[in-house]
Design a protein around this motif. Structure first.
Motif, PDB file in Angstrom:
ATOM      1  N   TRP A 159       0.849  -1.374  -0.073  1.00 26.97           N
ATOM      2  CA  TRP A 159       0.049  -0.114   0.061  1.00 26.97           C
ATOM      3  C   TRP A 159       0.805   1.127  -0.080  1.00 26.97           C
ATOM      4  CZ3 TRP A 159      -4.739  -0.458  -1.484  1.00 26.97           C
ATOM      5  CH2 TRP A 159      -5.583  -1.546  -1.329  1.00 26.97           C
ATOM      6  N   TYR A 160       1.943   1.256   0.630  1.00 24.92           N
ATOM      7  CA  TYR A 160       2.900   2.440   0.859  1.00 24.92           C
ATOM      8  C   TYR A 160       3.319   2.830  -0.691  1.00 24.92           C
ATOM      9  CZ  TYR A 160       7.182   5.255   1.349  1.00 24.92           C
ATOM     10  OH  TYR A 160       8.132   6.088   1.235  1.00 24.92           O
ATOM     11  N   ASP A 161       3.576   1.942  -1.679  1.00 26.01           N
ATOM     12  CA  ASP A 161       3.948   2.153  -2.963  1.00 26.01           C
ATOM     13  C   ASP A 161       2.776   2.497  -3.651  1.00 26.01           C
ATOM     14  OD1 ASP A 161       6.638   1.507  -2.693  1.00 26.01           O
ATOM     15  OD2 ASP A 161       6.253  -0.545  -2.965  1.00 26.01           O
ATOM     16  N   ARG A 162       1.541   1.919  -3.441  1.00 25.75           N
ATOM     17  CA  ARG A 162       0.397   2.349  -4.349  1.00 25.75           C
ATOM     18  C   ARG A 162      -0.168   3.813  -4.081  1.00 25.75           C
ATOM     19  NH1 ARG A 162      -3.312  -2.987  -3.362  1.00 25.75           N
ATOM     20  NH2 ARG A 162      -1.460  -3.714  -2.544  1.00 25.75           N
ATOM     21  N   PHE A 163      -0.069   4.087  -2.741  1.00 24.36           N
ATOM     22  CA  PHE A 163      -0.386   5.706  -2.377  1.00 24.36           C
ATOM     23  C   PHE A 163       0.625   6.487  -3.033  1.00 24.36           C
ATOM     24  CE2 PHE A 163      -3.569   3.854   0.175  1.00 24.36           C
ATOM     25  CZ  PHE A 163      -4.367   4.655   0.489  1.00 24.36           C
ATOM     26  N   GLY A 164       1.931   6.125  -2.638  1.00 23.89           N
ATOM     27  CA  GLY A 164       3.041   7.091  -3.172  1.00 23.89           C
ATOM     28  C   GLY A 164       2.967   8.607  -2.581  1.00 23.89           C
ATOM     29  N   LEU A 165       2.944   8.584  -1.497  1.00 22.24           N
ATOM     30  CA  LEU A 165       2.748   9.783  -0.529  1.00 22.24           C
ATOM     31  C   LEU A 165       4.365  10.092  -0.193  1.00 22.24           C
ATOM     32  CD1 LEU A 165      -0.190   9.065   1.746  1.00 22.24           C
ATOM     33  CD2 LEU A 165      -0.100  10.678  -0.045  1.00 22.24           C
ATOM     34  N   PRO A 166       4.517  11.464  -0.050  1.00 27.27           N
ATOM     35  CA  PRO A 166       6.126  11.865   0.312  1.00 27.27           C
ATOM     36  C   PRO A 166       6.461  11.878   1.657  1.00 27.27           C
ATOM     37  CG  PRO A 166       4.518  13.630   0.352  1.00 27.27           C
ATOM     38  CD  PRO A 166       3.595  12.578  -0.127  1.00 27.27           C
ATOM     39  N   PHE A 167       5.979  10.721   2.302  1.00 34.44           N
ATOM     40  CA  PHE A 167       6.424  10.490   3.596  1.00 34.44           C
ATOM     41  C   PHE A 167       7.050   9.063   3.985  1.00 34.44           C
ATOM     42  CE2 PHE A 167       2.199  12.169   3.710  1.00 34.44           C
ATOM     43  CZ  PHE A 167       2.518  13.595   3.730  1.00 34.44           C
ATOM     44  N   PRO A 168       7.754   8.771   4.898  1.00 34.77           N
ATOM     45  CA  PRO A 168       8.609   7.583   5.204  1.00 34.77           C
ATOM     46  C   PRO A 168       7.466   6.631   5.381  1.00 34.77           C
ATOM     47  CG  PRO A 168       8.981   8.958   6.904  1.00 34.77           C
ATOM     48  CD  PRO A 168       8.219   9.972   5.869  1.00 34.77           C
ATOM     49  N   PRO A 169       7.705   5.103   5.152  1.00 33.76           N
ATOM     50  CA  PRO A 169       6.549   4.179   5.236  1.00 33.76           C
ATOM     51  C   PRO A 169       6.164   3.991   6.671  1.00 33.76           C
ATOM     52  CG  PRO A 169       8.628   3.126   4.194  1.00 33.76           C
ATOM     53  CD  PRO A 169       8.913   4.719   4.759  1.00 33.76           C
ATOM     54  N   SER A 170       6.843   4.812   7.705  1.00 34.18           N
ATOM     55  CA  SER A 170       6.334   4.569   9.122  1.00 34.18           C
ATOM     56  C   SER A 170       5.246   5.760   9.514  1.00 34.18           C
ATOM     57  CB  SER A 170       7.592   4.779  10.160  1.00 34.18           C
ATOM     58  OG  SER A 170       8.263   5.907   9.788  1.00 34.18           O
ATOM     59  N   ALA A 171       5.202   6.824   8.535  1.00 35.13           N
ATOM     60  CA  ALA A 171       4.259   7.925   9.083  1.00 35.13           C
ATOM     61  C   ALA A 171       2.867   7.246   8.993  1.00 35.13           C
ATOM     62  CB  ALA A 171       4.433   8.748   7.918  1.00 35.13           C
ATOM     63  N   THR A 172       2.159   8.006   9.979  1.00 38.49           N
ATOM     64  CA  THR A 172       0.667   7.525   9.985  1.00 38.49           C
ATOM     65  C   THR A 172       0.082   8.771  10.195  1.00 38.49           C
ATOM     66  OG1 THR A 172       0.825   8.070  12.783  1.00 38.49           O
ATOM     67  CG2 THR A 172       1.345   5.719  11.848  1.00 38.49           C
ATOM     68  N   GLY A 173       0.568  10.056  10.164  1.00 33.06           N
ATOM     69  CA  GLY A 173      -0.093  11.212  10.053  1.00 33.06           C
ATOM     70  C   GLY A 173      -0.300  11.738  11.475  1.00 33.06           C
TER      71      GLY A 173
ATOM     72  N   GLN B 157      -0.372  17.492   1.791  1.00 33.31           N
ATOM     73  CA  GLN B 157       0.384  16.602   0.925  1.00 33.31           C
ATOM     74  C   GLN B 157      -0.292  15.189   0.841  1.00 33.31           C
ATOM     75  OE1 GLN B 157       4.329  17.030   2.736  1.00 33.31           O
ATOM     76  NE2 GLN B 157       4.862  17.934   1.044  1.00 33.31           N
ATOM     77  N   VAL B 158      -1.436  14.882   1.346  1.00 33.82           N
ATOM     78  CA  VAL B 158      -2.015  13.618   1.377  1.00 33.82           C
ATOM     79  C   VAL B 158      -3.117  13.753   0.207  1.00 33.82           C
ATOM     80  CG1 VAL B 158      -3.420  12.185   2.599  1.00 33.82           C
ATOM     81  CG2 VAL B 158      -1.418  13.149   3.653  1.00 33.82           C
ATOM     82  N   ARG B 159      -2.647  13.375  -0.720  1.00 34.24           N
ATOM     83  CA  ARG B 159      -3.441  13.484  -2.160  1.00 34.24           C
ATOM     84  C   ARG B 159      -3.435  12.097  -2.478  1.00 34.24           C
ATOM     85  NH1 ARG B 159      -4.530  18.317  -3.118  1.00 34.24           N
ATOM     86  NH2 ARG B 159      -4.953  18.071  -5.380  1.00 34.24           N
ATOM     87  N   VAL B 160      -4.764  11.397  -3.187  1.00 38.72           N
ATOM     88  CA  VAL B 160      -4.834  10.163  -3.562  1.00 38.72           C
ATOM     89  C   VAL B 160      -5.446  10.295  -4.894  1.00 38.72           C
ATOM     90  CG1 VAL B 160      -4.693   9.063  -1.045  1.00 38.72           C
ATOM     91  CG2 VAL B 160      -6.896   9.769  -2.061  1.00 38.72           C
ATOM     92  N   PRO B 161      -5.158   9.130  -5.752  1.00 38.96           N
ATOM     93  CA  PRO B 161      -5.852   9.065  -6.908  1.00 38.96           C
ATOM     94  C   PRO B 161      -7.415   8.789  -7.002  1.00 38.96           C
ATOM     95  CG  PRO B 161      -4.516   7.370  -6.660  1.00 38.96           C
ATOM     96  CD  PRO B 161      -4.260   8.185  -5.576  1.00 38.96           C
ATOM     97  N   SER B 162      -7.817   8.192  -6.008  1.00 40.08           N
ATOM     98  CA  SER B 162      -9.247   7.753  -5.939  1.00 40.08           C
ATOM     99  C   SER B 162      -9.770   7.480  -4.546  1.00 40.08           C
ATOM    100  CB  SER B 162      -9.517   6.679  -6.892  1.00 40.08           C
ATOM    101  OG  SER B 162      -8.831   5.399  -6.356  1.00 40.08           O
ATOM    102  N   ALA B 163     -11.259   7.424  -4.476  1.00 39.82           N
ATOM    103  CA  ALA B 163     -11.753   7.070  -2.988  1.00 39.82           C
ATOM    104  C   ALA B 163     -11.440   5.483  -3.015  1.00 39.82           C
ATOM    105  CB  ALA B 163     -13.163   7.635  -3.322  1.00 39.82           C
TER     106      ALA B 163
END
Length: 169
Positions: free
Chosen positions: A71-85, A95-101
């Protein structure tokens, strides 16, 4: 009803309430923020799933769904894998932008499946196991599970509110 069944029902409600808050929204609608420093639906949905994933993996002694299932790769967010928000600034929330609901809902469903698998294996006695000694009193598994549940349901309600302000009526 045993604690296990109660927790399974309660965690299932996160999924029941998250779907109508997120489903059918465009990427732009998912990032809508009703005020400059408010949280978006995308961030709320992602964050609640990330925290649940992180905390359940920790108490279950497993790898997070986020990394184990790609999922980390699918989301492609600019944070390390450990980030939870947790503790994110307003700029990081943006910066949390996703391609789809669907991506958000699918990740949340994968986290729920892992959570349900863990919960089905619990006994009432397991809930007294100390899982975090960094607090006074130390945190038990039961307290941790209720804490995650309360946080997730709060964020689901916030996402529904943001959706209502975006699409009134």
């Amino acid at each position: 009803m045993r604690s296990r069944e109660l927790l399974l029902d309660a965690y299932g409600r996160i999924q029941e309430e998250l779907r109508p808050a997120v489903e059918g929204l465009t990427p732009e609608q998912l990032t809508y923020r009703p005020a400059p420093n408010a949280n978006s639906i995308a961030w709320l949905a992602w964050h609640l799933a990330r925290v649940q994933d992180d905390h359940i993996a920790e108490v279950a002694g497993t790898e997070q769904v986020w990394t184990a299932e790609g999922w980390y790769d699918r989301f492609g967010l600019p944070f390390p894998p450990s980030a939870t928000g947790y503790g994110f600034t307003s700029e990081q929330v943006a910066q949390v932008r996703v391609p789809s609901a669907d991506l958000l809902l699918d990740y949340a469903a994968a986290v729920h499946a892992r959570t349900a698998e863990f919960l089905r294996g619990l006994t009432d006695n397991d809930l007294d196991r100390v899982v975090d000694e960094n607090w006074d009193p130390p945190v038990t598994l039961g307290v941790r599970l209720v804490s995650v549940l309360a946080d997730d349901l709060q964020h689901v309600g916030q996402a529904a509110y943001v959706r209502g302000s975006l699409l009134p009526g």
